[in-house]
Design a protein around this motif. Structure first.
Motif, mmCIF file in Angstrom:
data_model
loop_
_atom_site.group_PDB
_atom_site.id
_atom_site.type_symbol
_atom_site.label_atom_id
_atom_site.label_comp_id
_atom_site.label_asym_id
_atom_site.label_seq_id
_atom_site.Cartn_x
_atom_site.Cartn_y
_atom_site.Cartn_z
ATOM 1 N N ILE A 40 -10.859 14.472 -1.970
ATOM 2 C CA ILE A 40 -10.290 15.700 -2.555
ATOM 3 C C ILE A 40 -9.146 16.209 -1.661
ATOM 4 O O ILE A 40 -8.045 16.504 -2.139
ATOM 5 C CB ILE A 40 -11.378 16.797 -2.704
ATOM 6 N N TYR A 57 -5.129 16.565 -2.663
ATOM 7 C CA TYR A 57 -4.381 17.829 -2.677
ATOM 8 C C TYR A 57 -3.287 17.863 -1.617
ATOM 9 O O TYR A 57 -2.275 18.539 -1.789
ATOM 10 C CB TYR A 57 -5.331 19.028 -2.559
ATOM 11 N N ASN A 83 0.215 28.123 -9.869
ATOM 12 C CA ASN A 83 -1.053 28.224 -10.603
ATOM 13 C C ASN A 83 -1.534 26.802 -10.832
ATOM 14 O O ASN A 83 -0.807 25.996 -11.418
ATOM 15 C CB ASN A 83 -0.833 28.888 -11.968
ATOM 16 N N SER A 99 -2.823 31.548 -5.831
ATOM 17 C CA SER A 99 -2.005 32.240 -6.843
ATOM 18 C C SER A 99 -2.820 33.275 -7.631
ATOM 19 O O SER A 99 -2.320 34.368 -7.911
ATOM 20 C CB SER A 99 -1.369 31.236 -7.798
ATOM 21 N N ASP A 112 -16.298 25.014 2.711
ATOM 22 C CA ASP A 112 -16.859 24.375 1.526
ATOM 23 C C ASP A 112 -17.551 25.479 0.711
ATOM 24 O O ASP A 112 -18.398 26.197 1.247
ATOM 25 C CB ASP A 112 -17.879 23.319 2.002
ATOM 26 N N GLU A 169 -11.146 26.330 -12.456
ATOM 27 C CA GLU A 169 -10.960 24.866 -12.442
ATOM 28 C C GLU A 169 -11.246 24.253 -11.074
ATOM 29 O O GLU A 169 -10.539 23.347 -10.625
ATOM 30 C CB GLU A 169 -9.560 24.509 -12.959
HETATM 31 C C1 LIG Z 1 -7.471 22.473 -9.538
HETATM 32 S S1 LIG Z 1 -7.481 23.336 -8.010
HETATM 33 C C2 LIG Z 1 -7.644 24.980 -8.626
HETATM 34 C C3 LIG Z 1 -7.031 25.976 -7.694
HETATM 35 C C4 LIG Z 1 -7.048 27.441 -8.124
HETATM 36 N N1 LIG Z 1 -8.371 27.880 -8.486
HETATM 37 C C5 LIG Z 1 -6.073 27.708 -9.246
HETATM 38 O O1 LIG Z 1 -6.551 27.879 -10.381
HETATM 39 O O2 LIG Z 1 -4.873 27.766 -9.006
HETATM 40 C C6 LIG Z 1 -9.108 22.987 -7.319
HETATM 41 C C7 LIG Z 1 -9.335 23.604 -5.951
HETATM 42 O O3 LIG Z 1 -10.720 23.417 -5.580
HETATM 43 C C8 LIG Z 1 -10.767 23.186 -4.182
HETATM 44 N N2 LIG Z 1 -12.063 22.575 -3.830
HETATM 45 C C9 LIG Z 1 -12.594 21.426 -4.279
HETATM 46 N N3 LIG Z 1 -13.823 21.210 -3.740
HETATM 47 C C10 LIG Z 1 -14.077 22.285 -2.933
HETATM 48 C C11 LIG Z 1 -15.167 22.661 -2.097
HETATM 49 N N4 LIG Z 1 -16.263 21.885 -1.982
HETATM 50 N N5 LIG Z 1 -15.079 23.826 -1.423
HETATM 51 C C12 LIG Z 1 -13.980 24.604 -1.518
HETATM 52 N N6 LIG Z 1 -12.918 24.305 -2.291
HETATM 53 C C13 LIG Z 1 -12.955 23.162 -2.989
HETATM 54 C C14 LIG Z 1 -9.562 22.298 -3.908
HETATM 55 O O4 LIG Z 1 -9.211 22.292 -2.546
HETATM 56 C C15 LIG Z 1 -8.524 23.030 -4.791
HETATM 57 O O5 LIG Z 1 -7.993 24.097 -4.061
#
Ligand SMILES: C[S@@+](CC[C@H](N)C(=O)[O-])C[C@H]1O[C@@H](n2cnc3c(N)ncnc32)[C@H](O)[C@@H]1O
Length: 295
Positions: A15, A19, A34, A84, A130, A148
């Protein structure tokens, strides 16, 4: 001698790597970074106004969190991306404090820069953690949302995510989750399964949640007033922008000065939404939901 032992990459490393490599490309989707789909609301947005629809989804989350009814709330943005949504909400609820949680270190660095530019450092902070094991005491959050991002948690019921969400909220605290879900655990037809797997791989996902198992887990852990809204048709107009954004991305790359080869992550990030579009058409198997409730 050749090293024949393949390094085992953990889910978290996948992941973070995704990113870090593809993060900046989200600028092609949204000028405010976003990292989610949009919400079409008659009278508020038009289907051709992508950025407005992206902000409208955040607005729908904010309204369901009922932040206007709280005083100086502490709000957790779980899986916050570049922050965002927190910054958007901070402009509407000027007494609220937002804590963005992400496991991706690069997002903290870049997101903090955007927050500084917006002059919101006092009320929007970002923490590298996390979301299934946050370094905070239980019951500290008045509200929490995940846009998401819950899809990245383990399992079809996302148990670890739901349990931690429950732990950090205070009694009476509200939550809102927006995401794509499977509608049931029936096997997918072969062609659709292939599209689904491509989509998961490209976005460094393991599996989408099953809405029934997810809802059951929310109930089991103790959440009340759970509301599940299928908003697939509301997000569809933002899906319609995908082919144009993908084309523009490749066009800009092709005609850029000092063009460098695109990494696998960047190519997949640009093409993945196309798979998502096709999945969205499989109405018997996938839907987009807004889920809200209270501890
Ligand atoms: C598709 S992005 C969505 C970002 C934001 N919520 C938005 O709508 O703009 C998914 C996010 O989930 C985070 N993520 C994934 N697994 C995670 C975890 N176990 N703990 C914290 N963040 C996590 C990723 O780093 C990323 O920032």
């Amino acid at each position: 001698m050749k090293n024949i032992i393949k390094k085992q990459v953990t889910t978290k490393e996948r992941i973070i790597n995704y990113y870090e490599k593809a993060g900046l490309d989200y600028a092609a989707w949204s000028q405010n970074f976003n990292m989610h789909f949009g919400y079409f609301k008659f009278g508020k947005t038009f289907p051709w106004q992508l950025e407005k629809m992206l902000n409208q989804l955040t607005e729908e989350v904010r309204l369901r969190l009922k932040l206007d009814e709280m005083t100086d709330p502490w709000v957790f943005d779980l899986g916050c991306g570049l922050g965002s949504s927190s910054r958007y909400m901070a402009t509407k609820n000027t007494d609220a404090y937002f804590y963005g949680i992400t496991i991706t270190p690069w997002q903290i660095e870049f997101g903090k820069g955007l927050t500084k530019e917006a002059g919101m450092e006092e009320r929007v902070s970002m923490i590298q953690a996390d979301y299934t094991n946050m370094p905070v005491a239980g019951g500290v959050a008045d509200a929490a949302f995940a846009m998401e991002s819950s899809c990245y948690a383990k399992g079809a019921d996302k148990k670890d995510f739901v349990d931690e969400l429950y732990r950090v909220l205070r009694p009476g605290g509200r939550f809102v989750i927006t995401d794509g879900f499977r509608k049931n655990s029936r096997p997918l037809p072969g062609w659709l399964n292939k599209i689904y797997r491509n989509n998961l791989d490209g976005w460094a996902l393991t599996e989408l949640a099953d809405i029934n198992l997810f809802a059951e887990r929310l109930k089991e852990v103790g959440f009340k007033k759970i509301k599940i809204e299928d908003v697939s048709w509301r997000v569809a107009p933002s899906f319609a922008h995908i082919p144009f954004i993908t084309l523009r991305f490749f066009w800009n790359w092709f005609f850029s000065k000092n063009r460098k080869p695109l990494s696998k992550e960047r190519i997949e990030n640009a093409t993945c939404p196309l798979w998502g579009m096709l999945m969205g058409l499989a109405r018997n198997h996938f839907s987009y939901y807004i889920i809200s409730g209270e501890k």
